[in-house]
Design an enzyme around this catalytic site. Structure first.
Site, short mmCIF file in Angstrom:
data_model
loop_
_atom_site.label_atom_id
_atom_site.label_comp_id
_atom_site.label_asym_id
_atom_site.label_seq_id
_atom_site.Cartn_x
_atom_site.Cartn_y
_atom_site.Cartn_z
N SER A 1 0.86 -1.18 0.00
CA SER A 1 0.00 0.00 0.00
C SER A 1 0.90 1.24 0.00
CB SER A 1 -0.89 0.01 1.24
OG SER A 1 -1.75 -1.10 1.26
N CYS B 1 -7.08 -1.24 7.29
CA CYS B 1 -5.93 -1.73 6.56
C CYS B 1 -5.06 -2.57 7.49
CB CYS B 1 -5.10 -0.57 5.98
SG CYS B 1 -3.71 -1.15 4.96
N ASP C 1 -8.45 -2.76 2.99
CA ASP C 1 -7.24 -3.10 2.24
C ASP C 1 -6.46 -4.03 3.15
OD1 ASP C 1 -4.97 -3.28 0.76
OD2 ASP C 1 -4.44 -1.16 0.82
N TRP D 1 -4.63 -8.11 4.10
CA TRP D 1 -3.85 -9.24 3.59
C TRP D 1 -3.76 -10.29 4.68
CZ3 TRP D 1 -1.94 -4.29 4.42
CH2 TRP D 1 -1.12 -4.13 5.53
#
Length: 546
Positions: A327, A498, A543, A545
């Site tokens: 990012s 995030c 966002d 992961w």
């Protein structure tokens, strides 16, 4: 027969809609003739787990197609190959029965690519150069537009340490994109093509008995295939292992099955063959020997000592080295000619006592600008994102980003601060950030505190290890349910997350749902629908992961 491999991304849900709506035009003559089986590729840490596969399987049945075998769903958070093998073992007999096919039993292992060894006289240096540098263009060959197949060799202008103590490292990297004509927005990602550790490359050469500077090509045995080579050829083994092969990926079971043929010791053969099976004993051994111990191909060959495969076969079997996505932690309104990366250097000790290192972060950590020397370069490109600030600056936003999850929000803060300085009305900007210790890993502390001092942000910071009882951002967030509902329920604001998908993002979502129920007066089902509506309107964005 229609066989479909479907992924999980919710943005790709439109793909089967398009396909099936086209099919529906001829449904009377086409669909009833179709035989279908679907296996989905997914990850349970994401909300839309195998959504495309589920939809496609159901829709084909609705249109009259005949399901040959039940829907299979792979979970990449566990062992997606194991899921597929389990599904395939039951699926194949069903197919044989359906179409009166006689099964031949055990699969025969065949190479997809054939090896050509190039002697020094049968290939020109220019041909080798073309193969080796197809992705890593020389500076003279750099031509826009830059993308995944044509990355830009960006100079690393800044590469500094953000942590001020402790046993971990976090890098702040600034990439010069001034000559690339690439453009980015706050919230986008930068893809970095790393290079494998030279020590691992050399060790793999030793274990296979290969000369790394020998030039070779792998050519597809299927002459009609559009994929002539698995990676640019001709090339040297050193280049292939450095730039094209994912050395540190944990070998999937099909790779272990192929390695059996290279063992001279019967016990080694049995061990690898067992791990390649779908039996409970095989799964348990694979989990302990490969997954839990984090053994990659170098470790496998070091510990299965009689296994000495050919290096060309290793290059065929291992997956391609993929770019790593970060990012972007800057705004083009403040930094139009540079892209900033914020990344923790991955390094950990395994159960075997070895130290495993992250490919990209290790490479970046070793390439810092030095006075009097050319700036190091790294191949990159920009990947656009849907993670965006609201168009109206007066819209309030609430951001949750512990650790390096702060990255895109640094860009958001830069953008909102510039808007305020330019006289625009800027809505409430609330940030929840978390780290271990205030004095060690509070990254960008001075910047954040300056923003707070100027009234650009309301900070909520959790230091998990500065006191006896751990405190995380989720604890702070749960104490402020009124604030959450005020932003998303009363003032039409945007909510952003995030970071870690598996735990943090799930916990945050549950807290937001709790705020909608307790402060918004909704039922659980109404709260779920409310949140989904926010997502569809891009007012709740993640966002994340795993």
């Amino acid at each position: 027969m229609l066989a479909v491999c479907a992924n999980t991304c919710k943005h790709n849900l439109r793909i089967p809609w398009y396909i099936l709506n086209k099919i529906q035009v001829d449904r009377n003559c086409l669909i009833p003739k179709l035989k279908h089986m679907v296996f989905g590729l997914g990850n349970k840490t994401y909300e839309h787990y195998n959504a495309v596969a589920i939809y496609l399987d159901k829709r084909l049945e609705e249109l009259g197609a005949t399901r040959v075998y039940e829907l299979g769903m792979g979970d990449d958070d566990a062992n997606i190959e194991d899921d597929f093998i389990t599904w395939k073992e039951k699926f194949w007999p069903s197919v044989c029965e359906k179409f009166n096919i006689e099964s031949t039993g055990e699969e025969e292992l065949t190479r997809q690519f054939s090896l050509i060894n190039h002697s020094s006289g049968d290939i020109s240096p220019n041909d080798v150069f073309k193969g080796e540098m197809s992705r890593l263009h020389s500076l003279e060959m750099q031509r826009p537009p830059f993308d995944a197949k044509n990355p830009f060799l960006a100079q690393i202008k800044v590469n500094r340490e953000l942590h001020k103590g402790g046993d971990r490292s976090c890098l702040h990297v600034e990439l010069d994109i001034s000559d690339s004509k690439m453009r980015y927005e706050a919230g986008d990602h930068v893809a970095v093509y790393p290079t494998n550790d030279v020590n691992l490359v050399n060790r793999l050469g030793e274990l296979t008995g290969a000369k790394l500077d020998d030039v070779f090509s792998l050519v597809n045995t299927d002459q009609e295939s559009s994929k002539k080579h698995p990676f640019p050829c001709p090339t040297s083994y050193r280049t292939a292992l450095s730039h094209y092969i994912e050395i540190t990926a944990l070998p999937r079971t099909h790779i272990l099955r192929e390695l059996v043929e290279y063992c001279t010791d019967e016990e080694d053969k049995k061990k690898l063959l067992l791990m390649a099976t779908n039996s409970p004993e095989g799964k348990a051994l694979y989990q302990s020997f490969v997954a839990d111990a984090c053994r990659h191909i170098v470790h496998i060959l070091e510990d299965i000592k009689s296994c000495r495969p050919s290096l060309d076969h290793i290059c065929e079997l291992l997956p391609r080295l993929q770019p790593r996505y970060y990012s972007i932690s800057s705004s083009p309104k403040l930094h139009p000619e540079t892209v900033h990366i914020t990344a923790v250097v991955v390094q950990y000790k395994t159960a075997t006592g070895r130290v495993n290192k992250g490919v990209a972060t290790t490479w970046l950590a070793e390439h810092k600008p030095l006075s009097g020397e050319p700036l190091p370069r790294v191949p990159v490109y920009i990947r656009k994102s849907q993670f965006r600030l609201p168009l109206q600056t007066q819209t309030p936003i609430l951001m949750v980003g512990p650790g390096t999850g702060l990255a895109p929000f640094r860009g958001f803060l830069q953008e909102r601060a510039i808007a305020r300085k330019n006289g625009k009305e800027v809505g409430s900007t609330i940030l929840y950030f978390g780290c271990r210790n205030r004095d060690q890993d509070y990254i960008y502390r001075e910047e954040l505190e300056e923003y707070e001092k100027n009234g650009d942000v309301t900070l909520n910071v959790a230091f998990s290890r500065d006191q006896e009882k751990k405190v995380y951002v989720t604890h702070l967030l749960e104490n402020n349910l009124d604030q959450i509902w005020d932003v998303i329920g009363k003032r039409n604001g945007h909510f952003y997350i995030c970071g870690d998908a598996k735990n943090m993002a799930v916990d945050v979502r549950n807290i937001v749902t709790k705020a909608i129920v307790e402060k918004g007066g909704r039922s659980e089902s109404e709260a779920t629908q409310f949140l989904k509506k926010l997502e569809s309107m891009k007012k709740y964005s993640a966002d994340v992961w795993s």
